[in-house]
Write an enzyme that holds these catalytic residues in place. Sequence first.
Site, short mmCIF file in Angstrom:
data_model
loop_
_atom_site.label_atom_id
_atom_site.label_comp_id
_atom_site.label_asym_id
_atom_site.label_seq_id
_atom_site.Cartn_x
_atom_site.Cartn_y
_atom_site.Cartn_z
N TRP A 198 0.87 -1.17 0.00
CA TRP A 198 0.00 0.00 0.00
C TRP A 198 0.92 1.23 0.00
O TRP A 198 1.52 1.57 1.02
CB TRP A 198 -0.86 0.02 1.25
CG TRP A 198 -2.09 -0.81 1.32
CD1 TRP A 198 -3.36 -0.35 1.52
CD2 TRP A 198 -2.22 -2.26 1.30
NE1 TRP A 198 -4.25 -1.42 1.59
CE2 TRP A 198 -3.57 -2.60 1.46
CE3 TRP A 198 -1.29 -3.30 1.13
CZ2 TRP A 198 -4.04 -3.91 1.47
CZ3 TRP A 198 -1.75 -4.62 1.12
CH2 TRP A 198 -3.11 -4.90 1.29
N ILE A 235 1.67 -3.34 -6.50
CA ILE A 235 1.56 -2.02 -5.87
C ILE A 235 0.09 -1.64 -5.75
O ILE A 235 -0.67 -1.70 -6.73
CB ILE A 235 2.29 -0.95 -6.69
CG1 ILE A 235 3.81 -1.18 -6.68
CG2 ILE A 235 1.96 0.45 -6.19
CD1 ILE A 235 4.46 -1.00 -5.32
N LYS A 236 -0.32 -1.26 -4.55
CA LYS A 236 -1.66 -0.72 -4.34
C LYS A 236 -1.55 0.79 -4.15
O LYS A 236 -0.78 1.26 -3.30
CB LYS A 236 -2.33 -1.33 -3.11
CG LYS A 236 -3.72 -0.75 -2.85
CD LYS A 236 -4.28 -1.13 -1.49
CE LYS A 236 -5.62 -0.46 -1.25
NZ LYS A 236 -6.12 -0.61 0.13
N GLN A 237 -2.32 1.53 -4.94
CA GLN A 237 -2.23 2.99 -4.89
C GLN A 237 -3.62 3.60 -5.07
O GLN A 237 -4.48 3.03 -5.75
CB GLN A 237 -1.30 3.48 -6.00
CG GLN A 237 -1.02 4.96 -6.00
CD GLN A 237 -0.46 5.48 -4.69
OE1 GLN A 237 -1.22 5.89 -3.81
NE2 GLN A 237 0.87 5.45 -4.56
#
Length: 350
Positions: A198, A235-237
């Site tokens: 995150w 990837i968490k965005q």
Amino acid sequence: MDIQSLLGDEADSLLTHESKGIPKDDLVLPGPDYIDRVMTASDRSPQVLRNLQALFSHGRLGGTGYVSILPVDQGIEHSAAASFAPNPQYFDPANIVKLAVEGGCNAVATTFGVLGIVSRTYAHKIPFIVKLNHNELLTFPNQFDQVMFGSVDQAYDLGAAGVGATIYFGSEQSTRQIQEVSEAFARAHELGLFTVLWCYLRNSGFKVDGTDYHTAADLTGQADHIGVTIEADIIKQKLPTNNGGYNALSGYGKTSKLVYDSLTTDHPIDLARWQVANGYMGRIGLINSGGESKGATDTAEAVRTAVINKRAAGIGLISGRKAFQRPMAEGIDLLNAIQDVYLDDSITIA
């Protein structure tokens, strides 16, 4: 699902836009062969590859190269009352995992406690992603710092396929968090678990003259780039909503005029494309978060986010509150609506 109607006045812009600053031909694109085509060339072990393949093979999106993940760490991050009072059945961890299973998700991402209490019932039915660290809002006065709630070895023991963590980039604690998460991710890879980061910004200084740059494409893109540096596998965005964070903050960081003059535009797909580019041109997949629940507009907002992510060359959506803060049947429908975007071959990469 009538995607055109859900997108409303933005439908034509979102569905026909072509990104030219960073064209799709320059990217490593999502696809059913992603693990073989991209990740087998990396230093990830066969065990990590196996668990990543399990993620990409599960649920309604299995075999497409896209993922739909249910994240439920808000009971710690935002308080259990704020998260579950709208639908108290989700105080019960079994219902959280049940929603992910029946909603056709690729995985469920939640806390040690939630997954641990139902581990033997569900660990073999859906990939577990254990969230390692959290910010909690019981300390008075409230503080904002991600701290470890358990170890990677614990996650492995309860049957996890992967681990997740948050770094508050830009915060006073970010250096320590980068070190902690980097060490945790290295251990996860040793044990064969994949890693999800995150990559969130957190600093009151990112709000300038009434504009909030916590979701600026240039700043979130750099957070993504640091995230892939410590070997996050996904990837968490948050979806970018503006740009120019570096330019708004006097004397802060470094950027290039090309980012704003030629590589991006104000179009939401181009802003998200910049996030994808910062993940090694798509070699590390970008998932965008679904955001808070606002009620009647949740499905339309979730579908809009999914369209932007997919057309930017992201690999999926991770949506929690919009799904679990409503009756389970409605939550399943919302998750399926998100997945339908990725299953619709007419929605192409811009």
